[in-house]
Design an enzyme around this catalytic site. Sequence first.
Site: not given
Length: 210
Positions: A189, A186, A12
């Site tokens: 990310h 977080d 991601s």
Amino acid sequence: MKNQVVLFQGDSITDCGRGRDTELPNDQLGAGYPAMVAARLRADRPGEDLRFFNRGISGNRVVDLYARWKIDAVNLNPDVLSILIGVNDTWHEFERNNGVEVERYGEFYRMLLNWTVTARPGIRLLLIEPFVLETGVVTSEWVAEINQRRRIVRQLAEEFHTAFVPAQEIFDAALREAPADYWLGDGVHPTAAGHQRLADAWIEAAKDFF
């Protein structure tokens, strides 16, 4: 060099909202470091045919990369290949008991690299070490395991003579300027500022490629 295909692979952090409805280079690269790298290099080198692809997929572990490596890496015939993978191998274990053990992570990562250099002799590789900061979802147990994965990636970079981005060191140093969640919202990310630091480091590490 001119007429180069540059491929970003990962999870991601690389995906970062990239598009799925195009096969065109330099299109829908997402909002993260791949788009930032592509924008900088294409702006600086308008006379060169630099073609960038982002094939990061959110949630991927190293075994997921291996499962799709032919279609999403080898078949694209990249001249430059960037890989960032490892945080989900830890995250999925802590949250779902479905991670990839550190030793097996190294085994699969090495298989990916062997496959790549065999299929694409002369390819230039850039490895980004996995990274976290202790905020958000990240605990000290995560940090300890990510450090083991970092050592593996550094060893592979040396073994395969790749370019290397010491991302954890970069973000650790950035803590002297702002708190952890300024860089990694977080703990995993990157924020926009974090992605910019990663993009800048990528361009520096790859300066001999272009």
